[in-house]
Design a protein around this motif. Sequence first.
Motif, PDB file in Angstrom:
ATOM      1  N   LYS A  57       0.832  -1.207   0.000  1.00 48.33           N
ATOM      2  CA  LYS A  57       0.000   0.000   0.000  1.00 48.33           C
ATOM      3  C   LYS A  57       0.860   1.247   0.000  1.00 48.33           C
ATOM      4  O   LYS A  57       0.600   2.202  -0.742  1.00 48.33           O
ATOM      5  CB  LYS A  57      -0.921  -0.019   1.225  1.00 48.33           C
ATOM      6  N   VAL A  58       1.915   1.253   0.826  1.00 46.77           N
ATOM      7  CA  VAL A  58       2.812   2.409   0.890  1.00 46.77           C
ATOM      8  C   VAL A  58       3.572   2.563  -0.426  1.00 46.77           C
ATOM      9  O   VAL A  58       3.717   3.684  -0.943  1.00 46.77           O
ATOM     10  CB  VAL A  58       3.797   2.281   2.065  1.00 46.77           C
ATOM     11  N   PHE A  59       4.034   1.457  -0.996  1.00 44.75           N
ATOM     12  CA  PHE A  59       4.796   1.534  -2.245  1.00 44.75           C
ATOM     13  C   PHE A  59       3.903   2.001  -3.403  1.00 44.75           C
ATOM     14  O   PHE A  59       4.341   2.786  -4.248  1.00 44.75           O
ATOM     15  CB  PHE A  59       5.438   0.178  -2.551  1.00 44.75           C
ATOM     16  N   HIS A  60       2.660   1.531  -3.431  1.00 40.84           N
ATOM     17  CA  HIS A  60       1.722   2.020  -4.451  1.00 40.84           C
ATOM     18  C   HIS A  60       1.484   3.519  -4.277  1.00 40.84           C
ATOM     19  O   HIS A  60       1.441   4.269  -5.256  1.00 40.84           O
ATOM     20  CB  HIS A  60       0.385   1.266  -4.360  1.00 40.84           C
ATOM     21  N   GLN A  61       1.318   3.941  -3.046  1.00 38.93           N
ATOM     22  CA  GLN A  61       1.108   5.364  -2.767  1.00 38.93           C
ATOM     23  C   GLN A  61       2.292   6.184  -3.263  1.00 38.93           C
ATOM     24  O   GLN A  61       2.123   7.286  -3.807  1.00 38.93           O
ATOM     25  CB  GLN A  61       0.912   5.571  -1.257  1.00 38.93           C
ATOM     26  N   ALA A  62       3.485   5.642  -3.090  1.00 38.53           N
ATOM     27  CA  ALA A  62       4.696   6.363  -3.504  1.00 38.53           C
ATOM     28  C   ALA A  62       4.729   6.590  -5.010  1.00 38.53           C
ATOM     29  O   ALA A  62       4.934   7.714  -5.471  1.00 38.53           O
ATOM     30  CB  ALA A  62       5.937   5.603  -3.048  1.00 38.53           C
ATOM     31  N   VAL A  63       4.542   5.534  -5.791  1.00 36.04           N
ATOM     32  CA  VAL A  63       4.628   5.720  -7.248  1.00 36.04           C
ATOM     33  C   VAL A  63       3.465   6.548  -7.772  1.00 36.04           C
ATOM     34  O   VAL A  63       3.615   7.289  -8.753  1.00 36.04           O
ATOM     35  CB  VAL A  63       4.725   4.370  -8.001  1.00 36.04           C
ATOM     36  N   ASP A  64       2.295   6.447  -7.118  1.00 40.59           N
ATOM     37  CA  ASP A  64       1.162   7.266  -7.545  1.00 40.59           C
ATOM     38  C   ASP A  64       1.411   8.742  -7.250  1.00 40.59           C
ATOM     39  O   ASP A  64       0.944   9.621  -7.984  1.00 40.59           O
ATOM     40  CB  ASP A  64      -0.122   6.812  -6.838  1.00 40.59           C
ATOM     41  N   SER A  65       2.135   9.029  -6.185  1.00 38.78           N
ATOM     42  CA  SER A  65       2.369  10.419  -5.780  1.00 38.78           C
ATOM     43  C   SER A  65       3.584  11.027  -6.464  1.00 38.78           C
ATOM     44  O   SER A  65       3.507  12.094  -7.072  1.00 38.78           O
ATOM     45  CB  SER A  65       2.542  10.497  -4.261  1.00 38.78           C
ATOM     46  N   VAL A  66       4.725  10.345  -6.366  1.00 37.35           N
ATOM     47  CA  VAL A  66       5.993  10.934  -6.804  1.00 37.35           C
ATOM     48  C   VAL A  66       6.566  10.246  -8.043  1.00 37.35           C
ATOM     49  O   VAL A  66       7.597  10.663  -8.557  1.00 37.35           O
ATOM     50  CB  VAL A  66       7.012  10.885  -5.640  1.00 37.35           C
ATOM     51  N   GLY A  67       5.876   9.227  -8.535  1.00 31.86           N
ATOM     52  CA  GLY A  67       6.430   8.418  -9.625  1.00 31.86           C
ATOM     53  C   GLY A  67       6.693   9.164 -10.918  1.00 31.86           C
ATOM     54  O   GLY A  67       7.551   8.758 -11.708  1.00 31.86           O
ATOM     55  N   LEU A  68       5.963  10.261 -11.158  1.00 31.76           N
ATOM     56  CA  LEU A  68       6.172  11.035 -12.389  1.00 31.76           C
ATOM     57  C   LEU A  68       7.238  12.111 -12.228  1.00 31.76           C
ATOM     58  O   LEU A  68       7.539  12.833 -13.177  1.00 31.76           O
ATOM     59  CB  LEU A  68       4.856  11.684 -12.828  1.00 31.76           C
ATOM     60  N   ASN A  69       7.787  12.207 -11.032  1.00 35.82           N
ATOM     61  CA  ASN A  69       8.861  13.164 -10.782  1.00 35.82           C
ATOM     62  C   ASN A  69      10.099  12.754 -11.585  1.00 35.82           C
ATOM     63  O   ASN A  69      10.494  11.579 -11.595  1.00 35.82           O
ATOM     64  CB  ASN A  69       9.172  13.183  -9.283  1.00 35.82           C
ATOM     65  N   PHE A  70      10.716  13.711 -12.242  1.00 35.98           N
ATOM     66  CA  PHE A  70      11.884  13.443 -13.091  1.00 35.98           C
ATOM     67  C   PHE A  70      12.983  12.698 -12.334  1.00 35.98           C
ATOM     68  O   PHE A  70      13.750  11.928 -12.936  1.00 35.98           O
ATOM     69  CB  PHE A  70      12.425  14.777 -13.620  1.00 35.98           C
ATOM     70  N   ASN A  71      13.062  12.889 -11.028  1.00 41.08           N
ATOM     71  CA  ASN A  71      14.146  12.311 -10.222  1.00 41.08           C
ATOM     72  C   ASN A  71      13.730  11.065  -9.439  1.00 41.08           C
ATOM     73  O   ASN A  71      14.410  10.670  -8.491  1.00 41.08           O
ATOM     74  CB  ASN A  71      14.658  13.374  -9.241  1.00 41.08           C
ATOM     75  N   ALA A  72      12.617  10.435  -9.838  1.00 42.76           N
ATOM     76  CA  ALA A  72      12.028   9.359  -9.024  1.00 42.76           C
ATOM     77  C   ALA A  72      12.390   7.949  -9.472  1.00 42.76           C
ATOM     78  O   ALA A  72      11.749   6.993  -9.049  1.00 42.76           O
ATOM     79  CB  ALA A  72      10.519   9.515  -8.990  1.00 42.76           C
ATOM     80  N   ALA A  73      13.415   7.788 -10.283  1.00 45.98           N
ATOM     81  CA  ALA A  73      13.746   6.446 -10.773  1.00 45.98           C
ATOM     82  C   ALA A  73      13.971   5.461  -9.631  1.00 45.98           C
ATOM     83  O   ALA A  73      13.550   4.293  -9.697  1.00 45.98           O
ATOM     84  CB  ALA A  73      14.982   6.500 -11.671  1.00 45.98           C
ATOM     85  N   ASP A  74      14.621   5.906  -8.558  1.00 46.09           N
ATOM     86  CA  ASP A  74      14.912   4.990  -7.446  1.00 46.09           C
ATOM     87  C   ASP A  74      13.645   4.531  -6.729  1.00 46.09           C
ATOM     88  O   ASP A  74      13.631   3.449  -6.124  1.00 46.09           O
ATOM     89  CB  ASP A  74      15.869   5.649  -6.446  1.00 46.09           C
ATOM     90  N   VAL A  75      12.596   5.341  -6.766  1.00 43.57           N
ATOM     91  CA  VAL A  75      11.324   4.926  -6.169  1.00 43.57           C
ATOM     92  C   VAL A  75      10.761   3.735  -6.937  1.00 43.57           C
ATOM     93  O   VAL A  75      10.323   2.739  -6.348  1.00 43.57           O
ATOM     94  CB  VAL A  75      10.317   6.100  -6.159  1.00 43.57           C
ATOM     95  N   TRP A  76      10.780   3.820  -8.263  1.00 47.72           N
ATOM     96  CA  TRP A  76      10.332   2.706  -9.097  1.00 47.72           C
ATOM     97  C   TRP A  76      11.203   1.472  -8.871  1.00 47.72           C
ATOM     98  O   TRP A  76      10.689   0.349  -8.764  1.00 47.72           O
ATOM     99  CB  TRP A  76      10.361   3.098 -10.570  1.00 47.72           C
ATOM    100  N   LYS A  77      12.499   1.677  -8.805  1.00 47.65           N
ATOM    101  CA  LYS A  77      13.407   0.538  -8.619  1.00 47.65           C
ATOM    102  C   LYS A  77      13.150  -0.169  -7.299  1.00 47.65           C
ATOM    103  O   LYS A  77      13.171  -1.402  -7.220  1.00 47.65           O
ATOM    104  CB  LYS A  77      14.862   1.023  -8.696  1.00 47.65           C
ATOM    105  N   LYS A  78      12.911   0.600  -6.240  1.00 51.97           N
ATOM    106  CA  LYS A  78      12.633  -0.010  -4.932  1.00 51.97           C
ATOM    107  C   LYS A  78      11.346  -0.828  -4.965  1.00 51.97           C
ATOM    108  O   LYS A  78      11.269  -1.913  -4.373  1.00 51.97           O
ATOM    109  CB  LYS A  78      12.553   1.072  -3.848  1.00 51.97           C
ATOM    110  N   PHE A  79      10.339  -0.321  -5.650  1.00 50.82           N
ATOM    111  CA  PHE A  79       9.070  -1.052  -5.732  1.00 50.82           C
ATOM    112  C   PHE A  79       9.262  -2.344  -6.529  1.00 50.82           C
ATOM    113  O   PHE A  79       8.779  -3.414  -6.147  1.00 50.82           O
ATOM    114  CB  PHE A  79       8.002  -0.176  -6.368  1.00 50.82           C
ATOM    115  N   ILE A  80       9.964  -2.241  -7.630  1.00 52.48           N
ATOM    116  CA  ILE A  80      10.214  -3.425  -8.451  1.00 52.48           C
ATOM    117  C   ILE A  80      11.029  -4.455  -7.680  1.00 52.48           C
ATOM    118  O   ILE A  80      10.734  -5.663  -7.721  1.00 52.48           O
ATOM    119  CB  ILE A  80      10.913  -3.015  -9.760  1.00 52.48           C
TER     120      ILE A  80
END
Length: 292
Positions: A57-80
């Motif tokens: 739930k927290v990881f989904h919230q993260a990509v939904d909130s900050v996932g489109l941020n130009f600097n958010a690649a590490d957020v996607w990587k952590k979820f994956i």
Amino acid sequence: KAIELTKAKFAGKPDELQEIQKVYQEAVRLNPQSVKIWLQYLDWAKEKLTSEEEQLKVFHQAVDSVGLNFNAADVWKKFIDLCKEKKKNELLEPLYERASKTPLDNADELFSGYLQLVDEKAPADAEEKAKKKASAQKICDDTMDSYEKFKTHESSVPSAYFKVSSLTELELNAWRSYLEFAEEFGNHKLTTVLYQRCLAPLCNYPEFWIRYVNFVENVLKDDTKAGEVLRSWAEDYSKYKYQPHIEYAFWLETNGQIESSREEYKIIEDKIAPGLVENLIKWIQFERRSGS
């Protein structure tokens, strides 16, 4: 700092995790585009939350909130990485595809992972497999084209999420140019994220708040969200400045919330700037319009 204080205050107590998570949730509410805070939150959630459902739930919230941020690649990587670890294979391709459609800095690993996964899961039929791989490659290529356009502007705006000192006119113009480009680019979600990003270092510049509200009202056609932006400006970011409250008061009046509008003028008079002529004039005009 608030997170560390909360950890110390509730250490060893039954509600420790609940209280710490409340602080994280408030932190990302006020700073939805802070990649640093989100990464800290994700690390904490993975380590401390015992429920897999709560972690996801927290990881989904993260990509939904900050996932489109130009600097958010590490957020996607952590979820994956979490999905691989938890063997949530059904989530991998949708996550890789969403990330690969987003112009992100340092996204090579995401592109290669997506193309590899598509290759592994492609149909056995040679023609269908080739179509699937070609479609995935086009997604990556198109995103790289967008990335290069965004990168030009990213290199011009200040890199710091927060900036204590005032911005120079050059820095302000860089943000103006970037926002203009994003609006013309036409992806409203990316533009919304950029506005949220810019309002952290530019929270003391009314011009950018008003510009965001105009974008929400005129482009997104979302009056409710416009009100939320104005409320946040007045209550979260500039509580002791009068202009946000005047702007919010007018929005409340326009949307039929007369008593709430009156309260904003009263807040200015009682707590922020007693006797301020501008506020008193606008308050009188408001009362005349409302028939008082």
